[in-house]
Design a protein around this motif. Structure first.
Motif, PDB file in Angstrom:
ATOM      1  N   PRO A 274      39.368  43.350  35.218  1.00 46.42           N
ATOM      2  CA  PRO A 274      40.088  43.072  36.686  1.00 46.42           C
ATOM      3  C   PRO A 274      39.764  44.095  37.708  1.00 46.42           C
ATOM      4  N   GLU A 275      39.480  43.796  38.937  1.00 48.32           N
ATOM      5  CA  GLU A 275      38.965  44.494  40.055  1.00 48.32           C
ATOM      6  C   GLU A 275      40.068  45.459  40.663  1.00 48.32           C
ATOM      7  N   ASP A 276      41.280  45.088  40.394  1.00 41.94           N
ATOM      8  CA  ASP A 276      42.299  46.078  41.176  1.00 41.94           C
ATOM      9  C   ASP A 276      43.212  47.058  40.204  1.00 41.94           C
ATOM     10  N   ALA A 277      42.224  47.385  39.343  1.00 44.61           N
ATOM     11  CA  ALA A 277      42.955  48.122  38.323  1.00 44.61           C
ATOM     12  C   ALA A 277      42.350  49.565  38.242  1.00 44.61           C
ATOM     13  N   ASP A 278      42.118  50.124  39.646  1.00 46.41           N
ATOM     14  CA  ASP A 278      41.563  51.588  39.597  1.00 46.41           C
ATOM     15  C   ASP A 278      42.676  52.629  39.316  1.00 46.41           C
ATOM     16  N   THR A 288      44.204  57.195  36.385  1.00 42.62           N
ATOM     17  CA  THR A 288      43.265  56.483  37.202  1.00 42.62           C
ATOM     18  C   THR A 288      42.141  56.187  35.994  1.00 42.62           C
ATOM     19  N   LYS A 318      45.769  44.252  32.254  1.00 37.09           N
ATOM     20  CA  LYS A 318      46.410  43.513  33.077  1.00 37.09           C
ATOM     21  C   LYS A 318      47.974  43.155  32.958  1.00 37.09           C
ATOM     22  N   ARG A 321      49.410  45.985  35.061  1.00 37.04           N
ATOM     23  CA  ARG A 321      49.287  45.553  36.342  1.00 37.04           C
ATOM     24  C   ARG A 321      50.561  44.693  36.855  1.00 37.04           C
ATOM     25  N   LYS A 325      53.224  45.439  39.557  1.00 34.06           N
ATOM     26  CA  LYS A 325      53.827  44.513  40.832  1.00 34.06           C
ATOM     27  C   LYS A 325      55.224  44.325  40.821  1.00 34.06           C
TER      28      LYS A 325
END
Length: 479
Positions: A274-278, A288, A318, A321, A325
């Motif tokens: 996943p890209e938005d999992a910083d 982090t 995931k 995340r 949300k």
């Protein structure tokens, strides 16, 4: 590396390994190309392509020439081509249909301006080329001294002199623009040739100089790499490499070209992450992202107030995340247990006997052998020392009895022949018994046949008592 038998034979044809300058190592000719279209037959209506590729200075420079001689030139042959106000000698590196693809790759068009092939290189051309090539090293040293005397900030990498000696090309590297108008005049007056200055990059310089990389092989830029693509530190970050300039830079001082070789594979593997999992939120705080492990499909997170890292699977990240949300913070990250060591392999019943042997056991066995050898040597010395002491005592009596024995052996046969017809003699069987006992006491073993009584009475009469002697008249009769 080049083989020891490479060279040029008669009429410019290659000798040595007979691979015609196309050995797989590339040591005979740098930037060598394999002609994979050579064995494909052409139709009768099509003529072979009349442009060939020629390499100069062992492949450091290549150019295309038109074969107007209509001769069949094989790869590896030396040919004489047109040069700047003269001629030059090079080696055929590529022929046939593959030359079209190389010209298209370098964006060179098939025009009448393409230079021509004059002939196959003769012995005079090769001899003249060899004389001019020997001047290149001295010319490079003098050229560097002249450039340093003027104060120009440039570095000369290589000097290439044309085969006829009328032109010299100076390859240099410089960070800024260099005004070498005065330098050309000095070079022309010193070397008496037409001077051409050509600027190259740091990677091209490393390809001309050559060397061995950190991988243990020849540099890619000096063997097969022709297109130099830009390399950034982001390529190292994608591959989870430490940003260490000393380890990531090559001999040219730039980032290694091999950082781009596996970059596409890493980018394809990172698509599943996943890209938005910083950063992810839990009940303990915000975690982090530290690194991604594409080989194990794990993502490592750590909290801000601790250095401990927690490995999470892609599916778990995931899931967290999605909960974030929905403004839900899970209580725990649920990290995965990572085994640091290698998994234990199944025991196949093989006993490693080598591991049981230690140096101490070997030393003990060696000491035991030495001790046994010393004991054997002492035992032998004792036996040798006892024998010489016994021998003189044993040899004293035989020395006194030696004269009678010699007298016994000489008249032995006639005495026996004369004694047979006379019959038995009195008191003779007692004497041999005494004689047998004497050698057993002195020597331990009887020597030779049993002695007769009469010679012993003559030679050693003082030793035996007179009672055992036979009467005198019988002795006179025997004589």
């Amino acid at each position: 590396m080049a083989c020891a038998g490479c060279g040029t034979g008669a009429e410019g044809k290659p000798s040595g390994c007979k691979s015609n300058g196309g050995c797989s190592t590339g040591g005979c000719n740098r930037l060598n190309v394999f002609d994979w279209l050579a064995n494909i037959p052409l139709s009768d209506s099509l003529a072979p392509f009349d442009i060939i590729e020629v390499s100069f200075n062992n492949g450091s420079r290549k150019d295309f020439f038109r074969n107007v001689t209509k001769q069949f030139l094989d790869k590896g042959e030396m040919v004489t081509v047109e040069g700047v106000s003269g001629f030059d000698v090079g080696q055929v590196s590529l022929t046939g249909e593959l030359v079209k693809l190389q010209m298209k790759k370098r964006r060179i068009e098939d025009t009448p301006e393409v230079k021509k092939v004059l002939r196959r290189a003769s012995n005079e051309d090769l001899h003249r080329m060899g004389e001019n090539k020997t001047r290149e090293r001295d010319a490079l040293i003098k050229a560097r001294a002249i450039a340093r005397s003027i104060g120009l900030e440039m570095k000369l990498a290589e000097v290439e002199i044309q085969a006829d000696g009328r032109k010299a090309t100076f390859f240099y590297t410089a960070d800024d623009r260099v005004d070498f108008r005065e330098l050309i005049k000095l070079y022309a007056g010193e070397f008496r040739v037409k001077v051409e200055m050509r600027q190259i990059g740091a990677r091209q310089e490393a390809g001309k100089v050559g060397g061995i990389g950190s991988c243990g092989r020849e540099l890619c830029c000096s063997t097969w790499l022709t297109d130099f693509k830009s390399v950034n530190t982001t390529a190292a970050r994608y591959q989870n490499l430490s940003i260490n300039q000393a380890k990531l830079s090559g001999q040219c001082g730039r980032l290694k070209c091999c950082l781009n070789y596996e970059l596409d594979t890493y980018l394809d593997a990172l698509k599943d992450f996943p890209e938005d999992a910083d950063s992810i939120e839990t009940a303990n705080g915000v975690a982090t992202l530290q690194k991604r492990d594409i080989f194990k499909n794990l993502m490592w997170y750590s909290y801000g107030d601790s250095n401990k890292q927690y490995p999470l699977t892609i599916s778990r990240v995931k899931e967290i995340r999605l909960l974030n949300k929905q403004n839900i913070r899970p209580e725990d990250l649920k990290p995965v247990e990572v085994v640091a060591g290698k998994p234990k392999e199944a025991d196949l019943g093989f006993a490693d006997v080598v591991g049981q042997i230690s140096l101490r056991s070997l030393e003990k066995t060696a000491q035991k052998r030495k001790h046994k050898d010393k004991e054997k040597q002492k035992h032998k010395q004792q036996q040798q020392g006892a024998k010489p002491a016994e021998q003189p005592a044993q040899q004293q009596k035989p020395k006194q009895q030696a004269p009678p024995q010699q007298q016994q052996q000489k008249p032995k046969q006639p005495q026996q022949q004369q004694a047979k017809p006379q019959g038995p003699k009195p008191q003779q069987p007692q004497q041999p018994k005494q004689q047998q006992q004497q050698p057993q006491q002195g020597q331990g073993k009887p020597q030779g046949p049993k002695p007769q009584p009469k010679p012993q009475q003559q030679g050693g009469g003082g030793q035996q008592p007179p009672q055992n002697r036979p009467p005198k008249p019988k002795q006179k009769q025997q004589k």
